[in-house]
Design an enzyme around this catalytic site. Structure first.
Site: not given
Length: 467
Positions: A85, A147
């Site tokens: 991400d 994250e």
């Protein structure tokens, strides 16, 4: 040992890094069990797992929260923990942020260095070992997709999967990281209903949905002026005076009885606020000047100007702690209406010898004097592994051997998955002396360093596997 085989994979490494960058995998937390972090994050995970499968690895999608790519057999498990991400692109790009662009021997795009390029380098390092060596353990690349938000992906992994015996995260700097500061996000808020009768009203706030861990590049605030009580020209003259006095990068636009303040800055990672220029802080100072000039006081703005202002070390709050891991940093990450409250979000990076509670308690006590509320939205305790620890020494020595360097392990303000596991530290892929492009506009990874990272990771994984 692995340099020649990795050089043969150079074009693939470049191509697959670009392919992942082209997926706009901003993590969006949803209630959809089939894509808990949104479609784009899931697309990135599926693409990486399919790539791993096509390269001959065993893969597993763990409930669309995360996944892993693995080879080998044995009780011991070597982990490489990365994420797919990314933070939002923001403005100021010279190339499309989600269309990888190669120029000047660099790959430009959001996620190039954080963390898609390093993930691809790790994968092809594993491939080099798998294709040429026999190892008596399992080697697993764990891939998260939340994250940049709340780490729900890696928390889910730990609930149902095996934790590595020893591991590293390719999500920071070389030569390796022995300490990561504590992290806390704190919101301070003020009930706007208390100010509803003011002749200057805030009708809109737009900070481009800035992520709390990014130095904001934009802050637009629209004020409605009651001309029956305050002369519009007086407000404009004051705005111009204060912009000039403080040299703020703020413009304004007039539309009938409204004024929109447009503050611009420079985006950077919140762990390095000194590398950016915060757009929110000067806008809040200017708001306080406007309201107080006309004898209308908003406690949140008064507090902000006195205790935070344009500082990013917390000195005026009395929280400017410092130790071997560095100085405390403070990033004003967002400003918005939350229900009927004015709310300011602050991201703190706290030196390893100072407790998070110490800092948040000091902040809250100052806020109480102004009758404004605080709440801690999240915290991650610091990470510290002694420099003479085997993992630190091994990874640092491998980097120095591969690069002909003599660098020492370092401490950082960033937070990586290394703190989620025992016996884990961060290892690359920023090289010593490189500007940290994480979360910045025009993020890139140098192609030669991308390939060199792959070679370094291969040596490191192989060395850890021999233990």
């Amino acid at each position: 040992m692995f340099e020649k085989i990795i050089e043969k994979s150079k074009d693939e490494i470049i191509k697959e890094t670009c392919n992942l960058i082209n997926i706009p995998s901003i993590s969006e937390e949803t209630n959809n069990p089939d894509m808990p972090f949104g479609k784009s994050a899931k697309d990135a995970l599926e693409y990486a797992l399919n790539l791993g499968k096509n390269l001959g690895f065993v893969t597993k999608n763990i409930d669309d929260y995360c996944g892993y790519i693995e080879f080998g057999e044995g009780e011991k498990l070597i982990g490489i923990i990365g994420h797919l991400d990314v933070v939002p692109s923001g403005d100021g790009w010279n190339t499309p942020p989600f269309k990888a662009t190669i120029k000047e021997n660099k790959i430009f795009g959001r996620g190039a260095i954080d963390d898609k390029g390093p993930v691809v380098a790790s994968l092809y390092a594993m491939k080099a070992i798998k294709d040429t060596q026999k190892v008596n353990c399992r080697i697993r690349l764990i891939l998260g997709i939340n994250e940049e938000k709340s780490w729900k992906c890696i928390k889910h992994y730990k609930e149902i999967e095996e934790s590595p015996t020893i591991s590293f995260s390719p999500d920071a700097d070389f030569p390796c990281i022995y300490a990561e500061k504590g992290i806390s996000t704190v919101y301070i808020k003020d009930d706007y209903n208390k100010y509803s009768n003011f002749p200057i009203k805030i009708s809109n706030i737009d900070c481009n949905n800035n992520a709390i861990n990014v130095v904001p590049k934009k802050c637009d605030i629209t004020l409605e002026i009651d001309n029956s009580q305050i002369n519009m020209s007086d407000v404009i003259n004051l705005i111009e005076e204060k912009i000039k006095e403080f040299d703020f990068n703020i413009n304004y636009f007039i539309n009938n009885n409204s004024i929109t303040l447009h503050s611009t800055g420079i985006q950077a990672h919140s762990a390095h606020p000194e590398l950016g220029k915060n757009a929110i802080s000067p806008a809040l100072i200017l708001l306080n000047k406007i309201f107080t000039h006309f004898d209308y006081n908003i406690k949140l703005f008064e507090f902000f100007e006195k205790y935070i202002g344009t500082e990013f070390n917390g000195k005026s709050l009395g929280i400017n702690f410092e130790d071997e891991s560095g100085k405390l940093t403070l990033n004003v990450g967002n400003f918005k209406f939350y229900e009927n409250y004015l709310q300011i979000g602050i991201n703190l990076r706290i030196p390893i010898n100072t407790s998070i509670d110490t800092v948040t308690t000091l902040l809250s006590s100052e806020c109480e004097k102004y009758s404004i509320d605080t709440y801690v939205a999240g915290k991650q305790n610091s990470l510290y592994v002694p420099k003479d620890n085997y993992l630190v020494k091994t990874l640092c020595d491998i980097f120095n051997k591969m690069t002909g360097s003599n660098d020492e392990p370092i401490a950082i303000g960033g937070g990586t998955y290394a703190r989620a596991f025992e016996n884990c530290i961060s290892f690359g892929s920023n090289f010593p002396g490189d500007t940290d492009m994480c979360h910045q506009a025009n993020e890139f990874i140098d192609i030669d360093k991308l390939v060199l990272s792959c070679k370094i990771y291969a040596e490191a994984i192989y060395e850890l596997a021999k233990l």
